[in-house]
Design a protein around this motif. Structure first.
Motif, PDB file in Angstrom:
ATOM      1  N   LEU A  21       0.826  -1.208   0.000  1.00 39.80           N
ATOM      2  CA  LEU A  21       0.000   0.000   0.000  1.00 39.80           C
ATOM      3  C   LEU A  21       0.861   1.259   0.000  1.00 39.80           C
ATOM      4  CD1 LEU A  21      -2.887  -0.914   2.477  1.00 39.80           C
ATOM      5  CD2 LEU A  21      -3.050  -0.587  -0.002  1.00 39.80           C
ATOM      6  N   CYS A  22       2.013   1.196   0.669  1.00 41.33           N
ATOM      7  CA  CYS A  22       2.913   2.358   0.714  1.00 41.33           C
ATOM      8  C   CYS A  22       3.512   2.674  -0.653  1.00 41.33           C
ATOM      9  CB  CYS A  22       4.029   2.130   1.726  1.00 41.33           C
ATOM     10  SG  CYS A  22       3.468   2.195   3.444  1.00 41.33           S
ATOM     11  N   THR A  23       3.478   1.712  -1.570  1.00 40.60           N
ATOM     12  CA  THR A  23       3.942   2.003  -2.935  1.00 40.60           C
ATOM     13  C   THR A  23       2.825   2.587  -3.797  1.00 40.60           C
ATOM     14  OG1 THR A  23       3.373  -0.192  -3.827  1.00 40.60           O
ATOM     15  CG2 THR A  23       5.530   0.050  -2.767  1.00 40.60           C
ATOM     16  N   VAL A  38       7.347  11.855  -3.377  1.00 36.25           N
ATOM     17  CA  VAL A  38       6.599  10.628  -3.669  1.00 36.25           C
ATOM     18  C   VAL A  38       7.526   9.565  -4.238  1.00 36.25           C
ATOM     19  CG1 VAL A  38       4.819   9.652  -5.166  1.00 36.25           C
ATOM     20  CG2 VAL A  38       4.378  11.784  -3.951  1.00 36.25           C
ATOM     21  N   MET A  39       8.468   9.986  -5.086  1.00 34.48           N
ATOM     22  CA  MET A  39       9.424   9.027  -5.649  1.00 34.48           C
ATOM     23  C   MET A  39      10.263   8.384  -4.554  1.00 34.48           C
ATOM     24  SD  MET A  39      11.032   7.647  -8.308  1.00 34.48           S
ATOM     25  CE  MET A  39      11.501   6.220  -7.351  1.00 34.48           C
ATOM     26  N   VAL A  40      10.702   9.164  -3.593  1.00 36.79           N
ATOM     27  CA  VAL A  40      11.513   8.629  -2.495  1.00 36.79           C
ATOM     28  C   VAL A  40      10.696   7.632  -1.665  1.00 36.79           C
ATOM     29  CG1 VAL A  40      12.714   9.207  -0.360  1.00 36.79           C
ATOM     30  CG2 VAL A  40      13.022  10.640  -2.391  1.00 36.79           C
ATOM     31  N   ILE A  41       9.463   8.004  -1.317  1.00 39.32           N
ATOM     32  CA  ILE A  41       8.616   7.122  -0.494  1.00 39.32           C
ATOM     33  C   ILE A  41       8.323   5.819  -1.237  1.00 39.32           C
ATOM     34  CG2 ILE A  41       6.356   6.886   0.589  1.00 39.32           C
ATOM     35  CD1 ILE A  41       6.432   9.922   1.076  1.00 39.32           C
ATOM     36  N   VAL A  42       7.915   5.960  -2.496  1.00 42.07           N
ATOM     37  CA  VAL A  42       7.583   4.771  -3.280  1.00 42.07           C
ATOM     38  C   VAL A  42       8.826   3.909  -3.506  1.00 42.07           C
ATOM     39  CG1 VAL A  42       6.783   3.959  -5.547  1.00 42.07           C
ATOM     40  CG2 VAL A  42       5.592   5.836  -4.394  1.00 42.07           C
ATOM     41  N   ALA A  86       9.032   0.187  -2.328  1.00 42.71           N
ATOM     42  CA  ALA A  86       9.202  -0.847  -3.348  1.00 42.71           C
ATOM     43  C   ALA A  86      10.414  -1.725  -3.038  1.00 42.71           C
ATOM     44  CB  ALA A  86       9.351  -0.201  -4.715  1.00 42.71           C
ATOM     45  N   THR A  87      11.480  -1.127  -2.541  1.00 38.93           N
ATOM     46  CA  THR A  87      12.658  -1.914  -2.151  1.00 38.93           C
ATOM     47  C   THR A  87      12.308  -2.864  -1.006  1.00 38.93           C
ATOM     48  OG1 THR A  87      14.107  -0.096  -2.826  1.00 38.93           O
ATOM     49  CG2 THR A  87      15.037  -1.766  -1.371  1.00 38.93           C
ATOM     50  N   ALA A  88      11.527  -2.371  -0.047  1.00 38.33           N
ATOM     51  CA  ALA A  88      11.118  -3.222   1.069  1.00 38.33           C
ATOM     52  C   ALA A  88      10.204  -4.353   0.603  1.00 38.33           C
ATOM     53  CB  ALA A  88      10.409  -2.375   2.126  1.00 38.33           C
ATOM     54  N   VAL A  89       9.326  -4.052  -0.357  1.00 37.98           N
ATOM     55  CA  VAL A  89       8.446  -5.085  -0.900  1.00 37.98           C
ATOM     56  C   VAL A  89       9.263  -6.182  -1.579  1.00 37.98           C
ATOM     57  CG1 VAL A  89       6.746  -5.554  -2.706  1.00 37.98           C
ATOM     58  CG2 VAL A  89       6.399  -3.643  -1.134  1.00 37.98           C
ATOM     59  N   GLN A 136       7.292  -3.570 -10.577  1.00 36.95           N
ATOM     60  CA  GLN A 136       6.898  -2.470  -9.698  1.00 36.95           C
ATOM     61  C   GLN A 136       6.261  -1.343 -10.525  1.00 36.95           C
ATOM     62  OE1 GLN A 136       6.719  -2.151  -6.577  1.00 36.95           O
ATOM     63  NE2 GLN A 136       7.994  -3.787  -5.712  1.00 36.95           N
ATOM     64  N   TYR A 137       4.943  -1.516 -10.764  1.00 33.53           N
ATOM     65  CA  TYR A 137       4.236  -0.497 -11.551  1.00 33.53           C
ATOM     66  C   TYR A 137       4.267   0.862 -10.857  1.00 33.53           C
ATOM     67  CZ  TYR A 137       2.360  -4.639 -13.905  1.00 33.53           C
ATOM     68  OH  TYR A 137       2.228  -5.810 -14.588  1.00 33.53           O
ATOM     69  N   ALA A 138       4.121   0.862  -9.554  1.00 32.90           N
ATOM     70  CA  ALA A 138       4.128   2.129  -8.816  1.00 32.90           C
ATOM     71  C   ALA A 138       5.469   2.830  -8.958  1.00 32.90           C
ATOM     72  CB  ALA A 138       3.809   1.879  -7.349  1.00 32.90           C
ATOM     73  N   GLY A 139       6.558   2.058  -8.878  1.00 29.51           N
ATOM     74  CA  GLY A 139       7.882   2.663  -9.037  1.00 29.51           C
ATOM     75  C   GLY A 139       8.091   3.238 -10.416  1.00 29.51           C
ATOM     76  N   LEU A 140       7.603   2.551 -11.444  1.00 31.56           N
ATOM     77  CA  LEU A 140       7.733   3.062 -12.815  1.00 31.56           C
ATOM     78  C   LEU A 140       6.949   4.365 -12.975  1.00 31.56           C
ATOM     79  CD1 LEU A 140       7.370  -0.246 -14.865  1.00 31.56           C
ATOM     80  CD2 LEU A 140       9.466   1.004 -14.353  1.00 31.56           C
ATOM     81  N   LEU A 141       5.741   4.417 -12.401  1.00 30.40           N
ATOM     82  CA  LEU A 141       4.949   5.649 -12.486  1.00 30.40           C
ATOM     83  C   LEU A 141       5.624   6.788 -11.723  1.00 30.40           C
ATOM     84  CD1 LEU A 141       2.441   7.139 -13.382  1.00 30.40           C
ATOM     85  CD2 LEU A 141       1.215   6.197 -11.405  1.00 30.40           C
ATOM     86  N   ALA A 142       6.221   6.484 -10.577  1.00 25.56           N
ATOM     87  CA  ALA A 142       6.916   7.522  -9.807  1.00 25.56           C
ATOM     88  C   ALA A 142       8.129   8.049 -10.572  1.00 25.56           C
ATOM     89  CB  ALA A 142       7.332   6.965  -8.449  1.00 25.56           C
ATOM     90  N   ILE A 143       8.872   7.155 -11.234  1.00 24.41           N
ATOM     91  CA  ILE A 143      10.027   7.582 -12.040  1.00 24.41           C
ATOM     92  C   ILE A 143       9.567   8.473 -13.186  1.00 24.41           C
ATOM     93  CG2 ILE A 143      11.812   6.752 -13.619  1.00 24.41           C
ATOM     94  CD1 ILE A 143      12.065   4.278 -11.819  1.00 24.41           C
TER      95      ILE A 143
END
Length: 384
Positions: free
Chosen positions: A57-59, A73-77, A81-84, A95-102
């Motif tokens: 959820l945090c991602t 947001v990029m830092v948090i995600v 994502a690394t923890a996930v 990691q779709y969320a990470g790609l969107l944040a990038i």
């Protein structure tokens, strides 16, 4: 229903005045949430834990604020994502969320160092993470590395496209202003020509009438016919002068009918629009028409200077009504404008407008950074 949605969005603090932006963000978050929920459909025994769900959820949830704070947001995600990936209960194959944040940082990141920093982190951390932690094959390694790079590239292309469109828009507006200015100069030159013609016509007609009038009394007793011709010449000269004046005044009246109404204080919110914030302190009251025009033009010129020279992120327009004066200030957090401080026509015009209303104006860098234009205009009981 729309009011309920707007209230919900306001409580979340989602950025952007356009409902379309909000709808896109919510839609993207829902799409990422659906894709991220796939490992929850048929989990292995012990493959899902409360901590794992929280990390996932945090991602996802921070993406709702991606326009307001893309780098944060990029830092948090990224951390989530690394923890996930390390905890993996459940993990995410992609990691779709990470790609969107990038993508968001590359497209909307406010500082250049933020965008470069994200690119450097991708190049430094993804290869060892892919090869050592995940033990990827060469194909998997290339896939893992190229996806974030592709997201960053797409975001950079979107930023470039947006900046290019903004440049074209500004250029179009500049050309339109130049066209209007050229039309105004041509009209001014034409009015000057009309004024010279009026002077010549009047001077010629009056001179002729004076000469004939002086000769009339001399010959009225000795040569009545000649005197009659002199008075006829005076009448003809007067009629001809009146005809010419009517024609020239018609040109001036036609030009006047094409002029737009002068701006007022009521039009300030539309002028400020989305480029700045407008704050009104005190109780507004009627002021002379020249003061209203002066306030509008001062704010307009100050905002133009800010857009052209300051590179500011935040601009504030403030009207402070007191007992005997109206104080107008336009402040920004940009780099200031050496051009205008040195005596550009914009600030000269601001000072002249303020002085014409019996007020004063000043401009310069702010102590804490940025630039400020401030004008004080009288509006007490005696001003009508």
């Amino acid at each position: 229903m729309g009011g309920v949605i707007d209230e919900w969005v306001a409580r979340l603090g989602l950025p952007g005045p356009r409902p379309l932006d909000r709808a896109i963000d919510v839609g993207l978050v829902l799409a990422v949430a659906v894709a991220s929920a796939v490992p929850l459909v048929a989990p292995e025994p012990g493959g899902v834990t409360a901590l794992g769900v929280l990390l996932n959820l945090c991602t996802i949830v921070p993406l709702l604020w991606r326009r307001r704070a893309p780098f944060a947001v990029m830092v948090i995600v990224g951390v989530a994502a690394t923890a996930v990936s390390a905890y993996h209960r459940p993990g995410q194959n992609l990691q779709y969320a990470g790609l969107l944040a990038i993508y968001t940082v590359a497209s909307l990141g406010r500082k250049r160092w933020q965008r470069i920093g994200v690119l450097v982190v991708i190049l430094i951390t993804f290869p060892p993470a892919s090869l050592l932690i995940k033990d990827n094959s060469l194909d998997e390694f290339m896939f893992t590395l190229l996806l974030p790079l592709a997201a960053f590239l797409l975001g950079s292309l979107e930023r470039t496209r947006r900046e290019h469109a903004e440049t074209l828009r500004e250029r179009t507006e500049q050309l339109e202003r130049e066209r209007l200015a050229e039309a105004a100069r041509a009209a001014a030159e034409e009015r000057a020509r009309v004024a010279r013609d009026m002077h010549d016509i009047l001077a010629h007609a009056v001179s002729l009438m004076v000469v004939q009038a002086e000769a009339g009394p001399v010959v009225v007793r000795t040569d009545p016919e000649r005197a009659e011709r002199a008075f006829d010449a005076i009448a003809d000269a007067g009629r001809d002068a009146m005809t010419q004046l009517r024609r020239l005044l018609g040109v001036l009246k036609a030009d006047e009918t094409q002029r737009l109404p002068q701006p007022t204080l009521a039009e300030l919110p539309a002028l400020v629009g989305e480029t700045a914030t407008l704050e009104v302190i005190g109780e507004p009251r009627p002021v002379p028409a020249d003061t209203e025009i002066a306030v509008y033009r001062i704010v307009q010129e100050a905002l133009t200077n800010t857009v052209k020279h300051a590179g500011a992120q935040n601009v504030a327009v403030r009207l402070h009504w007191s007992a005997d004066e109206l104080e107008v200030s336009v402040t920004d957090d940009g780099q200031g404008s050496v051009v205008t401080v040195a005596g550009g026509h914009g600030l000269v015009g601001i000072r002249e407008r303020a002085a014409a209303c019996g007020g004063t104006a000043e401009a310069g860098p702010r102590p804490g950074g940025g630039f400020e234009v401030r004008a004080r205009l009288p509006c007490g009981e005696g001003v009508r």
